[in-house]
Design an enzyme around this catalytic site. Sequence first.
Site, short mmCIF file in Angstrom:
data_model
loop_
_atom_site.label_atom_id
_atom_site.label_comp_id
_atom_site.label_asym_id
_atom_site.label_seq_id
_atom_site.Cartn_x
_atom_site.Cartn_y
_atom_site.Cartn_z
CG HIS A 1 -28.67 -11.58 -0.90
ND1 HIS A 1 -28.19 -12.49 -1.82
CD2 HIS A 1 -28.28 -10.36 -1.35
CE1 HIS A 1 -27.53 -11.84 -2.76
NE2 HIS A 1 -27.58 -10.56 -2.52
CG ASP B 1 -28.31 -8.57 -8.13
OD1 ASP B 1 -28.65 -8.21 -6.98
OD2 ASP B 1 -27.19 -9.07 -8.37
CG HIS B 2 -29.34 -12.03 -5.78
ND1 HIS B 2 -28.43 -13.06 -5.70
CD2 HIS B 2 -28.62 -10.91 -6.01
CE1 HIS B 2 -27.21 -12.56 -5.88
NE2 HIS B 2 -27.30 -11.26 -6.07
FE FE Z 1 -25.85 -9.83 -6.49
ZN ZN Z 2 -26.32 -8.97 -3.45
#
Ligand code: FE
Ligand code: ZN
Length: 257
Positions: free
Chosen positions: A52, A56-57
């Site tokens: 997603h 932070d990804h």
């Molecule tokens: Fe996260």
């Molecule tokens: Zn998230």
Amino acid sequence: MQIHPLPAFADNYIWTVHDGQRALVVDPGDASVVQAWLAQHRLSLDTILITHHHADHTGGVAALREATGARVIGPTIEPMPEPLERVDDGDTVEVLGLSFQVITVPGHTAGHIAFFLPMLEGAPLLFCGDTLFSGGCGRLFEGTPAQMHASLARLSALPEATRVCCTHEYTLANLRFALAVEPMNDDLQRHLVQCESFRQRNLPTLPSSIGLEKKINPFLRTREDAVCRAARAHDPLASSDEVSIFATLREWKNVFR
Ligand code: FE
Ligand code: ZN
């Protein structure tokens, strides 16, 4: 094949799989963590999987692609660092000779996806991003309780031996909330003791498994009497259907300390 979580930021994990030469990484929020690991193990980065759009990804994707030329695969309906291959529910992606099935799991974000591998060295493997956590689930930033409940139900229906690779080390806080919901759940009590000892030694509490989560995770247990009663004791106005119980648990968790 080796499967290994790289800690990043305060409590993220960047999951990795490699065959001794080529690697895939999931949700690389921080490129430097991945680059140090690739160099240390002399691996080349083959593919980046993204569940997603949260920073932070995805924060390390552009730098990693630039440095390695890795292929990037992510969800269809989310804002993403382009270019990438967008995949949707039911698609199969071939990475390092492995066939991952794409499952859409809206709730945390609108287009969140999970990657499921039906078998790898004895057990299935699931990369579920911020949808299912050990003992908990992601916050509902873009989806409804009904969507998240349905998404978790799909993951819950996967084989019990499935290794669940979540992207955050939230287990202890989740299990403390779970115990507030189900104080008499023996499996939960035992698992909390075990996870506390892992964390004292700075070891990950993950991967979990679908079989274990079905025993300890209140968000997968909205049909259980004890969970239903606890939710309705917390919010006497909640109705007793599963989605309302789920929504009540999620709101309770949001304010639980
Ligand atoms: Fe996260
Ligand atoms: Zn998230």
